[in-house]
Design a protein around this motif. Structure first.
Motif, PDB file in Angstrom:
ATOM      1  N   UNK A  82       0.912  -1.150  -0.050  1.00  0.00           N
ATOM      2  CA  UNK A  82       0.040   0.070   0.070  1.00  0.00           C
ATOM      3  C   UNK A  82       0.837   1.239   0.113  1.00  0.00           C
ATOM      4  N   UNK A  95       1.722   4.958   0.712  1.00  0.00           N
ATOM      5  CA  UNK A  95       1.275   6.088   1.487  1.00  0.00           C
ATOM      6  C   UNK A  95       2.490   7.210   1.410  1.00  0.00           C
ATOM      7  N   UNK A 109       1.565  10.957   6.329  1.00  0.00           N
ATOM      8  CA  UNK A 109       0.297  10.460   6.483  1.00  0.00           C
ATOM      9  C   UNK A 109       0.391   9.021   7.156  1.00  0.00           C
ATOM     10  N   UNK A 122       0.803   9.599  11.031  1.00  0.00           N
ATOM     11  CA  UNK A 122      -0.472  10.009  11.649  1.00  0.00           C
ATOM     12  C   UNK A 122      -1.755   8.990  11.625  1.00  0.00           C
ATOM     13  N   UNK A 123      -1.753   8.207  10.532  1.00  0.00           N
ATOM     14  CA  UNK A 123      -2.758   7.225  10.579  1.00  0.00           C
ATOM     15  C   UNK A 123      -2.243   5.967  11.701  1.00  0.00           C
ATOM     16  N   UNK A 124      -1.215   5.469  11.413  1.00  0.00           N
ATOM     17  CA  UNK A 124      -0.667   4.578  12.524  1.00  0.00           C
ATOM     18  C   UNK A 124      -0.801   5.147  14.273  1.00  0.00           C
ATOM     19  N   UNK A 166      -2.931   6.554  15.461  1.00  0.00           N
ATOM     20  CA  UNK A 166      -4.436   6.315  15.969  1.00  0.00           C
ATOM     21  C   UNK A 166      -4.644   4.807  15.936  1.00  0.00           C
ATOM     22  N   UNK A 167      -4.251   4.106  14.903  1.00  0.00           N
ATOM     23  CA  UNK A 167      -4.611   2.705  14.519  1.00  0.00           C
ATOM     24  C   UNK A 167      -3.675   1.844  15.374  1.00  0.00           C
ATOM     25  N   UNK A 186     -11.475   4.286  21.605  1.00  0.00           N
ATOM     26  CA  UNK A 186     -10.712   3.863  20.674  1.00  0.00           C
ATOM     27  C   UNK A 186     -11.219   3.631  19.187  1.00  0.00           C
ATOM     28  N   UNK A 220     -12.010   7.200  18.029  1.00  0.00           N
ATOM     29  CA  UNK A 220     -11.077   7.899  17.290  1.00  0.00           C
ATOM     30  C   UNK A 220     -10.520   7.463  16.168  1.00  0.00           C
ATOM     31  N   UNK A 221     -10.618   6.180  15.824  1.00  0.00           N
ATOM     32  CA  UNK A 221     -10.020   5.588  14.658  1.00  0.00           C
ATOM     33  C   UNK A 221     -10.907   5.833  13.420  1.00  0.00           C
ATOM     34  N   UNK A 232      -6.812   4.725   6.989  1.00  0.00           N
ATOM     35  CA  UNK A 232      -6.676   4.236   8.324  1.00  0.00           C
ATOM     36  C   UNK A 232      -6.964   2.955   8.308  1.00  0.00           C
ATOM     37  N   UNK A 273      -6.496   0.535   6.046  1.00  0.00           N
ATOM     38  CA  UNK A 273      -5.659  -0.222   5.417  1.00  0.00           C
ATOM     39  C   UNK A 273      -4.420  -0.494   6.612  1.00  0.00           C
ATOM     40  N   UNK A 274      -4.282   0.464   7.455  1.00  0.00           N
ATOM     41  CA  UNK A 274      -3.184   0.427   8.516  1.00  0.00           C
ATOM     42  C   UNK A 274      -3.532  -0.231   9.852  1.00  0.00           C
ATOM     43  N   UNK A 275      -4.963  -0.470   9.969  1.00  0.00           N
ATOM     44  CA  UNK A 275      -5.584  -1.057  11.223  1.00  0.00           C
ATOM     45  C   UNK A 275      -5.482  -2.569  11.085  1.00  0.00           C
ATOM     46  N   UNK A 328      -5.064  -3.175  16.789  1.00  0.00           N
ATOM     47  CA  UNK A 328      -6.367  -2.387  16.585  1.00  0.00           C
ATOM     48  C   UNK A 328      -7.427  -3.444  16.819  1.00  0.00           C
TER      49      UNK A 328
END
Lengths: 295, 295
Positions: A172, A174, A178, A181-183, A185-186, B197, B200-201, B211, B213-215, B219
């Motif tokens: 993927x 990215x 970005x 920032x996404x990881x 949270x997740x 959680x 937020x996600x 997001x 795709x990276x969860x 998570x």
């Protein structure tokens, strides 16, 4: 070399991620060279058939490589990127497996012109680290994030994709900031929550050991990430500080909101918030099942 | 009747917990009577062999019972306790399976003298509810908390223990308020964290769908409890409000502390806190493995 089948791949760092990658690429590239500081890691990797050749010295290990994969903790990667530029062949693809990407990619900008840099983050792992825990199937089905730089050639990106797919991952693309920032949270927020939960329950346990008798599967799953290796997670948190702090702050807002609804006995409001979270969770799990993932 | 083998057991509420208990007690008591409002639940329970007889009417279902098990959500249990006293035989054991115990036990104090009240909380479950999800093995190996009242006879407690063990659980006697305080931390807090959680996600996902795709598995596990049935969790939170709010506040303190260490770049302090959480988590998992549990 633009094709994986012919490429010599040097993996620097023979822990869980590096050792597993070696095993996953076996027979799919020209040769896998494993580079590690500890002789025992190389011996174990050779015995387990995860690498074809071992090297204790970075220079020796990467000299003939077409692809160098840095599979060390993020802050070690940052140091290695400062040395590696002068050690590799012209045109060599330098890929890393670090869990955060912004600082890595920034450092990759300083690599010599002839080198092809590519950030990478395979989203797999275990709490147990080390070559002993390595297994070729680790990358099977995982999202393998690639963060190319502007200077990275299309051929180098294609080779990176091929490697990710050969290992069993789903590439993927990215942008590095970005991704971070996404990881945050997740992935990093769940870890911080697991640690905070663990501390709260352990504190209760010091006053009343019966808490361990009532700690069941919900606690087990929610606290699982707290067992992660600290050397790795510390690197992650410290190289993604702002995004992690932002994610924690957002989570504190949500907790505060849920707490206020509960304190006020606002059943309708609480039901709406919990139902929303439930539907989001079930929607996510459903999407994963459709995509062939595990729930 | 003081022995389970001869007892008629009436289970009120044929959802996941009640249906599974029926199946678990099959052949270990005189008869299992299932009481439910929905005819289909009774039909399914009979077809699946989880109960021996069904009753749509509470009075009819419990009239001949030696043990009545209330297997409905906590606030329904509270209502049923107000009615059940006049419907059961003298000496009948009234056990509930509610997830919080303080309010249940308080209401049990008002049962007629002849009735033997006993609070219960089997610490097992699934996110999916309903009789369709029921399985006799659900209670296998779970902690089955029992919260006797002062008035509860030793014989009634022994019968309750026998029932918990017959279902496959491990009985643990706890005072109701202590139980509620401990599960607030070990069970209700993880649920609230999972919901926060998830929110937020999901919010991140509305701005940037990548997001999802990276969860990954971190998570997945940390957010799992957010899929719990809201009717049940709402009952739990609202009948254990103070203890849950206290647990959430303690967790916010821990999060704040971790956040401050990270913001200050205090690597030594952060390493100490994360290492402590890791050791506590690994110690807990090790203890569970030794006790024959699953990690």
């Amino acid at each position: 070399v633009n094709e994986l089948a012919e490429a010599q791949v040097a993996i620097v760092g023979l822990g869980l991620m590096g050792g597993s990658l070696g095993g996953a690429l076996k027979g799919k590239c020209g040769q896998v060279v494993g580079v590690a500081r500890r002789r025992e890691s190389i011996e174990t990797a050779l015995e387990r058939g995860l690498i074809g050749r071992g090297a204790l010295d970075l220079e020796d290990g990467v000299a003939e490589a077409d692809v160098v994969v840095l599979a060390t903790p993020v802050r070690v990667i940052l140091k290695q990127l400062a040395e590696i530029g002068s050690l590799v062949k012209a045109g060599c693809l330098v890929l890393d497996l670090g869990s955060t990407k912004r600082e890595v990619v920034e450092r990759m900008r300083q690599l010599p012109r002839g080198v092809q840099p590519l950030g990478g983050h395979p989203m797999c792992g275990k709490e147990v680290g080390g070559i002993e825990a390595a297994e070729p199937a680790l990358y099977e089905g995982c999202t393998f994030v690639l963060t190319p730089l502007e200077r990275t050639s299309a051929e180098a990106v294609a080779l990176g994709r091929e490697l990710a797919e050969a290992a069993g991952g789903k590439p993927v693309l990215l942008e590095a900031e970005r991704h971070d920032r996404l990881v945050a949270r997740a992935s990093h927020l769940p870890y911080v929550l697991a640690c905070a939960l663990m501390r709260v329950v352990a504190d209760a346990g010091e006053e009343d050991a019966a808490v361990w008798e009532v700690a069941a599967s919900g606690f087990r799953d929610t606290s699982r990430l707290a067992a992660s290796e600290v050397t790795m997670t510390l690197d992650i948190l410290l190289t993604n500080r702002e995004a992690v702090l932002e994610a924690v702050a957002r989570c504190e807002e949500e907790l505060g909101q849920l707490g206020r609804l509960l304190a006020a006995g606002d059943e309708a409001g609480l039901r709406a918030a919990l139902t929303r979270a439930r539907e989001e969770r079930m929607g996510w799990a459903g999407g994963r099942r459709e995509a062939g993932g595990q729930e």
